[in-house]
Design an enzyme around this catalytic site. Sequence first.
Site, PDB file in Angstrom:
ATOM      1  N   ASN A   1      24.111   7.411  46.792  1.00  0.00           N
ATOM      2  CA  ASN A   1      23.463   6.233  46.218  1.00  0.00           C
ATOM      3  C   ASN A   1      24.394   5.045  46.340  1.00  0.00           C
ATOM      4  O   ASN A   1      25.616   5.210  46.414  1.00  0.00           O
ATOM      5  CB  ASN A   1      23.149   6.477  44.734  1.00  0.00           C
ATOM      6  CG  ASN A   1      22.424   5.302  44.084  1.00  0.00           C
ATOM      7  OD1 ASN A   1      21.535   4.693  44.699  1.00  0.00           O
ATOM      8  ND2 ASN A   1      22.801   4.959  42.860  1.00  0.00           N
TER       9      ASN A   1
ATOM     10  N   HIS B   1      25.205   1.277  44.381  1.00  0.00           N
ATOM     11  CA  HIS B   1      24.917   0.567  43.134  1.00  0.00           C
ATOM     12  C   HIS B   1      25.709  -0.745  43.123  1.00  0.00           C
ATOM     13  O   HIS B   1      26.883  -0.760  43.500  1.00  0.00           O
ATOM     14  CB  HIS B   1      25.301   1.440  41.931  1.00  0.00           C
ATOM     15  CG  HIS B   1      24.959   0.801  40.628  1.00  0.00           C
ATOM     16  ND1 HIS B   1      23.666   0.713  40.149  1.00  0.00           N
ATOM     17  CD2 HIS B   1      25.738   0.182  39.713  1.00  0.00           C
ATOM     18  CE1 HIS B   1      23.672   0.072  38.992  1.00  0.00           C
ATOM     19  NE2 HIS B   1      24.921  -0.262  38.708  1.00  0.00           N
TER      20      HIS B   1
ATOM     21  N   SER C   1      29.431   0.054  44.711  1.00  0.00           N
ATOM     22  CA  SER C   1      29.961   1.416  44.792  1.00  0.00           C
ATOM     23  C   SER C   1      28.977   2.319  45.517  1.00  0.00           C
ATOM     24  O   SER C   1      27.771   2.262  45.272  1.00  0.00           O
ATOM     25  CB  SER C   1      30.136   2.004  43.385  1.00  0.00           C
ATOM     26  OG  SER C   1      30.829   1.130  42.532  1.00  0.00           O
TER      27      SER C   1
ATOM     28  N   GLN D   1      28.764  -6.953  51.003  1.00  0.00           N
ATOM     29  CA  GLN D   1      29.699  -5.812  50.953  1.00  0.00           C
ATOM     30  C   GLN D   1      28.950  -4.484  51.003  1.00  0.00           C
ATOM     31  O   GLN D   1      29.398  -3.527  51.633  1.00  0.00           O
ATOM     32  CB  GLN D   1      30.559  -5.883  49.687  1.00  0.00           C
ATOM     33  CG  GLN D   1      31.527  -7.049  49.685  1.00  0.00           C
ATOM     34  CD  GLN D   1      32.396  -7.075  50.929  1.00  0.00           C
ATOM     35  OE1 GLN D   1      32.996  -6.074  51.296  1.00  0.00           O
ATOM     36  NE2 GLN D   1      32.459  -8.217  51.594  1.00  0.00           N
ATOM     37  N   GLU D   2      27.794  -4.427  50.328  1.00  0.00           N
ATOM     38  CA  GLU D   2      26.987  -3.192  50.385  1.00  0.00           C
ATOM     39  C   GLU D   2      26.676  -2.842  51.831  1.00  0.00           C
ATOM     40  O   GLU D   2      26.727  -1.673  52.226  1.00  0.00           O
ATOM     41  CB  GLU D   2      25.663  -3.369  49.621  1.00  0.00           C
ATOM     42  CG  GLU D   2      25.827  -3.467  48.128  1.00  0.00           C
ATOM     43  CD  GLU D   2      24.479  -3.448  47.393  1.00  0.00           C
ATOM     44  OE1 GLU D   2      23.433  -3.249  48.042  1.00  0.00           O
ATOM     45  OE2 GLU D   2      24.478  -3.633  46.170  1.00  0.00           O
TER      46      GLU D   2
ATOM     47  N   ASP E   1      23.299   6.624  37.813  1.00  0.00           N
ATOM     48  CA  ASP E   1      24.376   5.835  38.408  1.00  0.00           C
ATOM     49  C   ASP E   1      25.747   6.480  38.159  1.00  0.00           C
ATOM     50  O   ASP E   1      26.770   5.789  38.066  1.00  0.00           O
ATOM     51  CB  ASP E   1      24.359   4.378  37.896  1.00  0.00           C
ATOM     52  CG  ASP E   1      23.100   3.642  38.345  1.00  0.00           C
ATOM     53  OD1 ASP E   1      22.610   3.928  39.447  1.00  0.00           O
ATOM     54  OD2 ASP E   1      22.601   2.805  37.573  1.00  0.00           O
TER      55      ASP E   1
END
Length: 225
Positions: free
Chosen positions: A118, A120, A147, A184-185, A156
């Site tokens: 995942n 987040h 993250s 950044q993701e 999460d």
Amino acid sequence: MPDVAMPDTPQSCDVVVLLSGTGGNLQAMIDSFQDSSSPARIRAVISNRADAYGLERARNAGIETRALDHTAYEGREAFDAALIELIDTFAPKLVVLAGFMRILTPGFVRHYHGRLLNIHPSLLPAYKGLHTHQRVLEAGDATHGCSVHFVTEELDGGPLVVQAVISVELHDTPATLAQRVHAQEHLIYPLAIRWFAEGRLALSEHGASLNGQPLGPGGHLIQAT
Ligand code: GAR
């Protein structure tokens, strides 16, 4: 027979992506995995919303899509059971959540243990849940970020793989923070998926490891410039 050296072709790693919205992270994966040196291959994209723009991005890239409407099921257990059945028709080695805005049942999470990631928009374990950019500003934090983690039964939660850290500037708003966090993701999610596809990232009872070394509680840290 002459001794011919075979090219080093890693086995491909089929990935199923689950999303509910615009699919910015999906697009970053599509763009990143176009590079033929990546063993990650997006096998299918599944959404609980038929109108999710992420499905259109997938179709534009020639990727199979499915919509599974959660409102057509009586409760989470029934929906997650149908979702597992659908995902497993694609036999993925990895399932990634990319803005899939559903709380998953323990049974679902256990089914994909060690192969469910995942992303987040916060530096977990801080700011689980929604409205992370607003909450970071309200708290007056100097840093923020995103993250990637293996998914466990905790919302999460789960062992961290990689985090990107940005600094919060005086003029920042939730919108400007979101923009820089999303950028950044779009770097760290394809990176983490590639590590997994290359067999370098794994989850054991000791936590997440990269290249056989434990990643530690914060995962791999990237300081964005
Ligand atoms: C991303 O910011 C992702 O971190 C967040 O949803 C957004 C999806 O954007 N996920 C969560 O908040 C999960 N708790 P996208 O559809 O453009 O990829």
